[in-house]
Write a protein that holds these residues in place. Structure first.
Motif, PDB file in Angstrom:
ATOM      1  N   VAL A 181       0.831  -1.369   0.003  1.00  0.00           N
ATOM      2  CA  VAL A 181      -0.024  -0.065  -0.092  1.00  0.00           C
ATOM      3  C   VAL A 181       0.740   1.383  -0.024  1.00  0.00           C
ATOM      4  CG1 VAL A 181      -1.991  -1.268   1.025  1.00  0.00           C
ATOM      5  CG2 VAL A 181      -0.220  -0.136   2.507  1.00  0.00           C
ATOM      6  N   HIS A 185       0.968   4.683  -2.973  1.00  0.00           N
ATOM      7  CA  HIS A 185       0.768   5.906  -2.495  1.00  0.00           C
ATOM      8  C   HIS A 185       2.181   7.039  -2.607  1.00  0.00           C
ATOM      9  CE1 HIS A 185      -1.106   8.617   0.157  1.00  0.00           C
ATOM     10  NE2 HIS A 185      -0.126   8.672   1.065  1.00  0.00           N
ATOM     11  N   SER A 239      -5.232   5.481  -2.395  1.00  0.00           N
ATOM     12  CA  SER A 239      -4.457   4.665  -1.649  1.00  0.00           C
ATOM     13  C   SER A 239      -3.848   5.061  -0.253  1.00  0.00           C
ATOM     14  CB  SER A 239      -3.101   4.953  -2.468  1.00  0.00           C
ATOM     15  OG  SER A 239      -2.501   6.386  -2.594  1.00  0.00           O
ATOM     16  N   GLN A 243      -3.928   2.564   2.986  1.00  0.00           N
ATOM     17  CA  GLN A 243      -2.867   2.712   3.852  1.00  0.00           C
ATOM     18  C   GLN A 243      -3.061   2.815   5.472  1.00  0.00           C
ATOM     19  OE1 GLN A 243       0.126   5.778   2.893  1.00  0.00           O
ATOM     20  NE2 GLN A 243       1.855   4.355   3.499  1.00  0.00           N
TER      21      GLN A 243
END
Length: 478
Positions: A181, A185, A239, A243
């Protein structure tokens, strides 16, 4: 003076400084590759001019970024030798692959791209800058894999005889849930940063009342850059949401500190603004959005989020008394609450402002319009800095929120520092590196401003044989 404090300051300064160049490098390499490929498909010379113009700015940024990145490797051996000894068998593997694979891929094809104008076939030349971008992605992936292991250690076994963590599953390290993740990002944030740089430069050039042909050229840069900022900004939000849920699962204290949440709550509210007591043990005033923190942390508006105080007690029971607790407030296993709280909000807030500003600029430049006014000028100046600072605050939050752990659950920051390095030695290197980085900052800004002011140079056709056998300098002018 405590060597640990100084070593932490040095690593923070040099790492944040270095990361100012990284997202621009990743984002610009993708955009430049897109411009050159578009030129090959359309044969519109404006795309070629943009390729060469932003290519020069990319090379300046890349060169300074490489120089500042080298220092990071040496710090592990000098200031953090106990950390290096403990995690070297795990941490060294992705960094070695990054150096041997990713950086060599970047540097080799960047060299071919720089010196290959009018020497390589056009499609191969365009492929070179595309491979440079692929190299930046590989580099980011392996470095983030190493950092994600510090956030959530997997794929290792502790050897009590050597006192080291030894890797037993490289795939687990590379496919760490935190890594899966974090990588999208960070990369989307980099696209956003590189595109914001393009928008700012292009918009500033448009406001200089350039010739009509050049205004059309820079409008292409502004509009393509603004579109990328918007799309990547949406991707960053999505994202980041995923996260946040993974972070809550593996590092609940970081999420609690990001909100300044001291006790368990269900549902948990998200504070847009909060003040606490001087010792950081409780809040005194806040403006909250009901249930939003539960949604961010658990995916449901009424999910329970653990608070700082019960988590601290749980960690003490699990890991014992924290030997590094004296560096943190309000106590054992707790990061610096105000810094964690505000960097989390600055990261999100600045990114959101950048996305909104890019959308406004995209609207203002529709149908060949050229926006005017002092507000537009300030937008051109501010936009490149907004996602850049959001990236910096995001990394500060990521690393500060993990404290007091250097490797979560395994080694504290105080345990990681070099035992044989004195405070005077670390302070000397801190002063020297900060001074050198200051000089490099002046060089970087001066070079960027010089070549931005020159603008995109007109294309010159010297004839088919102009480059054969001559000694023209293979330099910035390509």
């Amino acid at each position: 003076m405590d060597p640990t404090d100084i070593a932490r300051w040095q690593f923070a300064i040099t790492t944040v400084y270095h990361f100012l160049f990284v997202p621009i490098t990743i984002g610009l390499s993708a955009i430049i590759a897109g411009y050159e490929i578009t030129w090959l498909r359309t044969r519109n010379p404006q795309w070629l001019r943009l390729t060469k113009f932003f290519g020069k700015l990319f090379l300046i940024n890349f060169a300074i970024g490489v120089v500042t990145g080298i220092v990071q490797e040496f710090q592990f051996g000098m200031n953090w030798s106990d950390y290096s000894r403990f995690v070297g068998d795990v941490f060294g593997a992705p960094l070695a692959v990054e150096g041997l694979l990713a950086f060599f891929l970047e540097s080799t094809f960047l060299g071919l791209w720089i010196f290959g104008w009018d020497r390589l076939p056009e499609k191969i030349h365009a492929a070179c800058i595309a491979l440079v971008h692929v190299g930046t992605l590989f580099s980011a992936y392996f470095i983030l894999a190493a950092n994600s292991w510090m956030q959530h250690p997997v794929g290792y076994a502790y050897n009590p005889e050597t006192g080291r963590a030894e890797m037993n599953d490289f795939a687990a390290v590379l496919l760490n849930k935190v890594q899966l993740v974090t990588f999208p990002h960070v990369v989307l944030s980099a696209y956003m940063t590189g595109a914001a740089f393009v928008v700012g430069v292009g918009l500033w050039q448009m406001l200089r009342k350039a010739p009509s042909e050049d205004r059309a050229l820079y409008r292409k840069a502004v509009r393509t850059g603004a579109a990328i900022v918007i799309v990547s900004g949406i991707g960053v939000v999505i994202s980041g949401d995923v996260q946040g849920k993974i972070m809550t699962e593996v590092q609940p204290m970081k999420m609690a500190a990001a909100e300044g949440l001291y006790e368990d709550e269900a549902p948990a509210d998200f504070s847009l603004f909060q003040l606490g007591t001087l010792d950081g043990t409780e809040e005194t005033f806040s403006v909250k959005v009901p249930g939003l923190l539960s949604l961010l942390a658990t995916g449901t508006s009424n999910g329970e989020v653990e608070g700082i105080n019960p988590l601290r007690e749980k960690y003490i029971e699990t890991y014992g008394q924290d030997p590094g607790a004296k560096y943190y407030s309000p106590g054992d296993y707790t990061p610096v609450i105000p810094l964690t709280y505000w960097t989390f909000r600055l990261m999100m807030g600045l990114g959101l402002v950048a996305t909104v500003l890019a959308a406004w600029i995209l609207w203002a430049t529709r149908q060949d319009r050229t926006p005017q006014g002092r507000l537009v000028l300030w937008a051109a100046i501010a936009l490149p800095f907004l996602p850049l600072l959001a990236n910096a605050f995001g990394w500060i939050f990521t690393e500060v929120g993990r404290q007091p752990w250097a490797v979560f659950g395994l080694m504290t920051t105080e345990q990681a520092v070099s035992p044989g390095v004195s405070a005077a030695e670390v302070l000397t290197s801190l002063i020297v590196l900060t001074a050198v980085y200051g000089v490099l900052a002046v060089v970087e800004v001066r070079l960027l401003l010089t070549y931005i002011a020159k603008g995109a140079e007109p294309l010159v056709d010297d004839g088919p044989d102009a480059g054969a056998g001559d000694d023209r300098p293979l330099a910035f002018a390509y």
